[in-house]
Write an enzyme that holds these catalytic residues in place. Structure first.
Site, PDB file in Angstrom:
ATOM      1  N   GLY A 239       0.688  -1.241  -0.109  1.00 25.42           N
ATOM      2  CA  GLY A 239       0.012  -0.143   0.219  1.00 25.42           C
ATOM      3  C   GLY A 239       0.746   1.387   0.031  1.00 25.42           C
ATOM      4  N   GLY A 277       3.386  -3.666  -3.848  1.00 30.16           N
ATOM      5  CA  GLY A 277       3.377  -3.968  -5.376  1.00 30.16           C
ATOM      6  C   GLY A 277       4.003  -2.645  -5.954  1.00 30.16           C
ATOM      7  N   ARG A 278       3.022  -1.636  -5.957  1.00 21.97           N
ATOM      8  CA  ARG A 278       3.030  -0.218  -6.473  1.00 21.97           C
ATOM      9  C   ARG A 278       4.517   0.203  -6.464  1.00 21.97           C
ATOM     10  NH1 ARG A 278      -1.128   2.765  -7.970  1.00 21.97           N
ATOM     11  NH2 ARG A 278      -2.427   1.466  -6.529  1.00 21.97           N
ATOM     12  N   TYR A 318      -9.372   5.597 -12.373  1.00 21.66           N
ATOM     13  CA  TYR A 318      -9.037   6.108 -11.033  1.00 21.66           C
ATOM     14  C   TYR A 318      -8.854   7.510 -11.199  1.00 21.66           C
ATOM     15  CZ  TYR A 318      -7.503   1.450  -9.917  1.00 21.66           C
ATOM     16  OH  TYR A 318      -7.367   0.008  -9.797  1.00 21.66           O
ATOM     17  N   CYS A 346     -12.800   4.129 -28.857  1.00 22.63           N
ATOM     18  CA  CYS A 346     -14.093   4.693 -29.099  1.00 22.63           C
ATOM     19  C   CYS A 346     -15.004   4.786 -27.871  1.00 22.63           C
ATOM     20  CB  CYS A 346     -15.001   3.975 -30.172  1.00 22.63           C
ATOM     21  SG  CYS A 346     -14.028   4.042 -31.746  1.00 22.63           S
ATOM     22  N   GLU A 347     -14.315   5.738 -26.925  1.00 20.95           N
ATOM     23  CA  GLU A 347     -15.126   6.008 -25.591  1.00 20.95           C
ATOM     24  C   GLU A 347     -14.714   7.466 -25.309  1.00 20.95           C
ATOM     25  OE1 GLU A 347     -16.645   4.030 -23.222  1.00 20.95           O
ATOM     26  OE2 GLU A 347     -16.682   2.015 -24.271  1.00 20.95           O
TER      27      GLU A 347
HETATM   28  C1  LIG Z   1      -3.019  -5.125  -3.872  1.00 21.46           C
HETATM   29  C2  LIG Z   1      -2.517  -5.660  -2.883  1.00 21.46           C
HETATM   30  C3  LIG Z   1      -1.355  -5.484  -2.344  1.00 21.46           C
HETATM   31  C4  LIG Z   1      -0.293  -4.574  -3.052  1.00 21.46           C
HETATM   32  O1  LIG Z   1      -0.665  -3.043  -2.787  1.00 21.46           O
HETATM   33  P1  LIG Z   1       0.349  -1.970  -3.314  1.00 21.46           P
HETATM   34  O2  LIG Z   1      -0.479  -0.772  -3.089  1.00 21.46           O
HETATM   35  O3  LIG Z   1       0.609  -2.257  -4.702  1.00 21.46           O
HETATM   36  O4  LIG Z   1       1.588  -2.139  -2.646  1.00 21.46           O
HETATM   37  C5  LIG Z   1      -0.751  -6.098  -1.248  1.00 21.46           C
HETATM   38  N1  LIG Z   1      -1.573  -6.828  -0.542  1.00 21.46           N
HETATM   39  C6  LIG Z   1      -2.845  -7.149  -0.928  1.00 21.46           C
HETATM   40  C7  LIG Z   1      -3.645  -8.202  -0.077  1.00 21.46           C
HETATM   41  C8  LIG Z   1      -3.377  -6.641  -1.896  1.00 21.46           C
HETATM   42  O5  LIG Z   1      -4.701  -6.861  -2.348  1.00 21.46           O
END
Ligand SMILES: *Cc1c(COP(=O)(O)O)cnc(C)c1O
Length: 421
Positions: A239, A277-278, A318, A346-347
């Site tokens: 997150g 992830g991000r 978003y 086409c949107e």
């Molecule tokens: C999407 C998700 C993540 C990764 O979140 P990021 O914002 O990309 O770091 C981690 N754990 C769970 C359970 C998720 O659904």
């Protein structure tokens, strides 16, 4: 920090000019930097070096097997949310003991695959899911390690579509029912309770919501231990946000996050698992596109690209901002003018930016969307029968296509005509 910089008048990905890759693979395409991916992963590992930890990269942010292989070789585990992601992680060589399985709707088939293939833990989100996993584990004669995802009811202060820690969302079990849920899990055959899991949302730009959630998790852990549960793992989710624009307030660094984790849960003697992830992938990727036309509308000028919302959906989904930069470095004194940057789909929603100030751009020029590595290629579709964009990985002066662009024949061959037609 990333490895996409201007040198000698053009944009480079590490030691490869972006324009050269475009000549070889055609546009649009996603482009990832190995050095940036590695660097971001290491920042998290260093941030948690004060104690036992595992960084499980959230494969949903960028699931390409080559990227998972690279991160796995750096020591990362994977956080997966589907059988497809589990299989990708395994295909990348990430061992089951470094994979955690998250998600609100795991099917019995998915549980069976992961349990027989090897899994570190299931992050369970409901009582019915617990019972299903118990049945699957018993039928396989195995024990499933579980953490229960707790919904701490904190406001993540991020975009509503990616906030997951509020009481009204579908995620986790409410804190008020946590002890009861652990009692239920502990009594079910085939389950072994190992930890507590929490993930409150994505693109968080401050530490306070994390801190509020983790304090609740720390208190809960003490209660659960008093109830007799052997809590050894705290999975704190992902997150942490990234700066999508340079003018943005800079989100906290992994080091600051790691300090906060230590402050809130470090005293519990648990192994800490995180699922970024991000932050690992976002700024490690570009989407490179070409200008098809510059079109003058009523009081506005459109930059029509060969990339569309099907290739990068974040702006449409978003209202996300991505910096857009020309691949040929503009002169420092180049005049800026407002463009509505749009795709060919086409949107009306196929718009990347309104009145974006950009240097002069003309038909045929290349542009790059920055911060497109996470939730970019993985969310792409073939809407408008536009083949999925290829993905390219750079490492120093080498590059390789890590997912090829499908041909139109391949795209059409996936459909089949029933015998009665
Ligand atoms: C999407 C998700 C993540 C990764 O979140 P990021 O914002 O990309 O770091 C981690 N754990 C769970 C359970 C998720 O659904």
């Amino acid at each position: 920090m990333d490895h996409f910089l201007y040198r000698a008048g053009r944009l480079w990905a590490e030691d490869v000019p972006v324009g050269e890759i475009a000549e070889t693979v055609g546009t649009p395409f996603y482009l990832y930097s190995s050095a940036t991916l590695r660097r971001h992963l290491r920042l998290f590992a260093e941030a948690l070096a004060w104690g036992p930890h595992l960084v499980c990269f959230a494969a949903k942010a960028l699931g390409n097997v080559a990227v998972l292989r690279l991160l796995g070789e750096e020591g990362a585990g994977a956080d997966v949310v589907s059988e497809g992601e589990y299989r990708r992680a395994r295909a990348a060589g990430i061992p089951g003991e470094r994979i955690v399985f998250s998600g609100v709707g795991k099917t019995r088939t998915e549980m069976r695959t992961a349990l027989s293939g090897g899994i570190r833990q299931f992050n369970i989100e409901s009582e019915p899911e617990m019972r299903a996993l118990s049945e699957v584990a018993v039928s396989l004669g195995r024990e499933a390690p579980v953490a229960i995802r707790i919904n701490p009811d904190v406001d993540a202060r991020t975009h509503a579509k990616i906030a997951t820690g509020g009481g009204e969302t579908k995620f986790g079990i409410p804190l008020s029912r946590a002890r009861e849920a652990y009692r239920t899990a502990a009594a079910l055959p085939g389950l072994r309770v190992v930890g507590v899991d929490v993930h409150i949302g994505s693109q968080l730009t401050e530490l306070a919501p994390f801190e509020a959630a983790y304090r609740k998790i720390a208190d809960l852990t003490a209660l659960l231990r008093a109830d007799g549960h052997d809590i050894r793992v705290l999975d704190l989710g992902g997150g942490l946000g990234i700066p999508y624009t340079r003018s943005n307030q800079v989100p906290p660094l992994p080091a600051e996050y790691g300090e906060m984790v230590r402050r809130t849960v470090g005293g519990l003697g648990c192994e800490v698992v995180i699922e970024p992830g991000r932050l690992v992938a976002g700024n490690a990727g570009l989407l490179v596109a070409r200008v098809i036309y510059v079109k003058d509308g009523e009081g506005r000028r459109f930059l029509i690209l060969d990339a569309g919302m099907n290739d990068l959906v974040r702006p449409a989904l978003y209202e996300a901002h991505h910096d857009i930069v020309p691949v040929a470095e503009p002169a420092p004194d180049a005049p800026l003018q407002p463009f509505d940057v749009v795709g060919p789909v086409c949107e009306t929603g196929d718009i990347f930016a309104r009145a974006r100030l950009l240097p002069p751009l003309a038909e045929g020029d290349l542009v790059a969307f920055r911060s497109a590595g996470a939730y970019g290629a993985v969310m792409a579709s073939e809407y408008n029968s536009r083949p999925l964009v290829p993905e390219v990985l750079v490492q120093r002066d080498q590059f390789a296509v890590i997912r090829a662009r499908p041909s139109f024949d391949e795209l059409i061959a996936r459909d089949s005509i029933p015998p009665w037609l």
